[in-house]
Design an enzyme around this catalytic site. Structure first.
Site, mmCIF file in Angstrom:
data_model
loop_
_atom_site.group_PDB
_atom_site.id
_atom_site.type_symbol
_atom_site.label_atom_id
_atom_site.label_comp_id
_atom_site.label_asym_id
_atom_site.label_seq_id
_atom_site.Cartn_x
_atom_site.Cartn_y
_atom_site.Cartn_z
ATOM 1 N N CYS A 1 -10.909 6.672 20.571
ATOM 2 C CA CYS A 1 -9.734 7.125 21.499
ATOM 3 C C CYS A 1 -9.625 8.593 20.925
ATOM 4 O O CYS A 1 -9.141 9.646 21.751
ATOM 5 C CB CYS A 1 -8.572 6.332 21.363
ATOM 6 S SG CYS A 1 -7.635 6.076 19.954
ATOM 7 N N CYS B 1 0.245 2.937 22.115
ATOM 8 C CA CYS B 1 -0.599 3.122 20.880
ATOM 9 C C CYS B 1 -0.257 2.547 19.569
ATOM 10 O O CYS B 1 0.899 2.373 19.301
ATOM 11 C CB CYS B 1 -0.857 4.684 20.791
ATOM 12 S SG CYS B 1 -1.491 5.305 19.312
ATOM 13 N N ASP B 2 -1.144 2.193 18.856
ATOM 14 C CA ASP B 2 -0.654 1.719 17.310
ATOM 15 C C ASP B 2 0.067 2.433 16.323
ATOM 16 O O ASP B 2 0.625 2.170 15.693
ATOM 17 C CB ASP B 2 -2.067 1.153 16.692
ATOM 18 C CG ASP B 2 -1.864 0.435 15.437
ATOM 19 O OD1 ASP B 2 -0.919 -0.302 15.293
ATOM 20 O OD2 ASP B 2 -2.873 0.551 14.311
ATOM 21 N N SER C 1 -10.301 -4.168 4.710
ATOM 22 C CA SER C 1 -9.503 -2.686 4.310
ATOM 23 C C SER C 1 -10.160 -2.351 2.767
ATOM 24 O O SER C 1 -9.542 -3.359 1.868
ATOM 25 C CB SER C 1 -8.365 -2.711 4.403
ATOM 26 O OG SER C 1 -7.863 -2.473 5.509
ATOM 27 N N CYS D 1 -15.276 17.985 19.319
ATOM 28 C CA CYS D 1 -14.212 17.792 18.572
ATOM 29 C C CYS D 1 -12.916 17.133 19.603
ATOM 30 O O CYS D 1 -12.341 16.120 19.349
ATOM 31 C CB CYS D 1 -13.359 18.975 18.102
ATOM 32 S SG CYS D 1 -11.578 18.764 17.237
ATOM 33 N N CYS E 1 -4.911 11.239 25.271
ATOM 34 C CA CYS E 1 -4.470 9.771 25.173
ATOM 35 C C CYS E 1 -4.378 9.131 26.449
ATOM 36 O O CYS E 1 -4.220 9.483 27.577
ATOM 37 C CB CYS E 1 -3.103 9.716 24.650
ATOM 38 S SG CYS E 1 -2.735 10.361 23.108
ATOM 39 N N CYS F 1 1.147 3.165 3.711
ATOM 40 C CA CYS F 1 1.427 2.343 4.905
ATOM 41 C C CYS F 1 1.890 3.205 6.138
ATOM 42 O O CYS F 1 3.137 3.057 6.147
ATOM 43 C CB CYS F 1 1.812 0.910 4.650
ATOM 44 S SG CYS F 1 1.715 -0.367 6.080
ATOM 45 N N ARG G 1 -3.620 0.148 -3.394
ATOM 46 C CA ARG G 1 -3.350 -0.912 -2.468
ATOM 47 C C ARG G 1 -3.138 -2.179 -3.523
ATOM 48 O O ARG G 1 -3.603 -3.005 -3.413
ATOM 49 C CB ARG G 1 -4.518 -1.404 -1.688
ATOM 50 C CG ARG G 1 -5.046 -0.180 -0.697
ATOM 51 C CD ARG G 1 -6.209 -0.608 -0.097
ATOM 52 N NE ARG G 1 -6.063 -1.951 0.916
ATOM 53 C CZ ARG G 1 -5.406 -1.753 2.140
ATOM 54 N NH1 ARG G 1 -4.996 -0.858 2.666
ATOM 55 N NH2 ARG G 1 -5.312 -3.066 2.629
ATOM 56 N N CYS H 1 0.869 -1.204 0.086
ATOM 57 C CA CYS H 1 -0.163 0.130 -0.038
ATOM 58 C C CYS H 1 0.808 1.255 -0.137
ATOM 59 O O CYS H 1 1.718 1.332 0.734
ATOM 60 C CB CYS H 1 -0.991 0.067 1.263
ATOM 61 S SG CYS H 1 -1.848 -1.528 1.425
#
Length: 376
Positions: free
Chosen positions: A255, A276-277, A122, A326, A261, A22, A134, A19
């Site tokens: 989140c 966190c990712d 996805s 927000c 966070c 990514c 992709r 992709c």
């Protein structure tokens, strides 16, 4: 912990696609170890055992990548065995996989249906946009393969939703894309703005989503979604669902709408844990699940530092009339190469809320009435 959720990278950043945008490939390039390979069964068993021991009522295992199905079907069969072995009486276990959908066979789908996995697939809009952004490792488009996978999941009764990364290419066609998804019966959707490379200037890539494109996307998508809601057709779009929930007094589950966070548990293939990712980097490694308990990992200084860095909110957020909706947004959209500031999409979000708030409140009233058979 009463309810526990863990994100797991069973194949690290490995992927069979290439992709163009990514974010995880970008993250791994900033680590000393780019890939941790495939998670061993020993590490998997340790993770499942600790997770089910430390959670009280429910535990959710979410598998992402890279491409998590590269870990192989036998890996997930072992997961099911370990969950059955260590699950406590009355404890609920949930499983979900976010996948590019190109490797799933009928054998996979039978397993997923039997064990009630929730699948995130996805898809990046229409065929042209998807195939351009992709491709597989040979440079070939993957839309048709993904479409066929979704059809298999539908026929087998596997729950699924569609995740679309929003780029400048897809943003301009969002109403057509939404109509296409609806035509296919894809009524559970999530749209995530793409991320530029961490060290790159925002908006500098060919796929970058600039603020003026993002606000147009939000308005166009909201218009067609709201028309469906008003017509009595329930369509789930995660961002709008969370906004309606806020107006109904429900704490958002996304989140990026929590106002700051909260350290999570993201576990790489070697057992290393991160908050966190978007920050699976050496500087945010909290420890390893093979050496520490899960609650213990979240109590370490690294986890606390990660949380503290997202506070306080930007001064503009404190005075903003739409701050309650927000809430500052995702940290990655406020992170300017390590300096946390105002959301990159601040003006976009402000313009969108001015445009949409009255109808968001109408949607909340429709939800409260229960006419859609759905209440936030």
């Amino acid at each position: 912990m009463k309810n526990l959720s863990i994100m797991i990278k069973p194949a690290s950043g490995g992927c069979n696609l290439r992709c163009r945008y990514c974010f995880y490939a970008d993250i791994t390039e900033h680590r000393e170890v780019v890939s941790y390979g495939k998670m061993s069964e020993e590490t998997l068993e340790t993770l499942v055992k600790k997770a089910l021991e430390e959670s009280e009522e429910s535990c959710t295992f979410v598998f992402q990548g890279g491409e998590p199905t590269l870990a192989g079907l036998d890996f997930f069969r072992s997961l099911a065995v370990f969950q059955q072995q260590y699950r406590k009486k009355g404890q609920t276990v949930h499983n979900a996989i976010q996948t590019n959908g190109t490797l799933l066979t009928r054998e996979w789908v039978e397993f997923l249906a039997k064990h009630h996995f929730l699948m995130g697939i996805s898809v990046d809009g229409n065929r042209k946009v998807h195939d351009d952004l992709r491709p597989d490792s040979q440079g070939k488009g993957t839309f048709q393969r993904v479409f066929q996978t979704v059809e298999m999941l539908k026929k087998a009764g596997v729950d699924y939703n569609i995740l679309t990364v929003v780029t400048r290419q897809s943003a301009r066609h969002i109403q057509q894309i939404y109509g296409q998804y609806r035509k296919y019966g894809w009524n559970y959707m999530q749209f995530i703005p793409c991320l530029d490379e961490y060290d790159a200037e925002r908006g500098s890539s060919f796929y970058s989503l600039k603020p003026e494109q993002y606000v147009r996307f939000l308005k166009d998508l909201f218009d067609v979604w709201y028309q469906d809601i008003r017509s009595g057709n329930y369509v789930y779009i995660r961002y709008f669902e969370n906004l309606v929930g806020i107006l109904m007094g429900v704490e958002p589950e996304s989140c990026g709408l929590l106002g700051g966070c909260h350290a999570q548990l993201v576990v790489e293939a070697d057992g290393s844990a991160y908050p966190c990712d978007f920050y699976v980097t050496d500087s945010y490694r909290m420890g390893n699940i093979r050496e520490s308990g899960l609650a213990e990992l979240l109590s370490y200084d690294t986890a606390k530092r990660f949380e503290q860095e997202s506070y306080p909110p930007h001064p503009d957020c404190i005075s903003c009339r739409y701050g309650y909706l927000c809430r500052g947004g995702c940290r990655r959209d406020r992170d300017y190469r390590g300096t946390i500031g105002r959301n990159y999409y601040c003006e976009s979000l402000l313009e969108f809320f001015v445009y949409a708030e009255p109808r968001l409140r109408e949607a909340a009233a429709i939800y409260r009435s229960g006419v859609l058979g759905r209440k936030v």
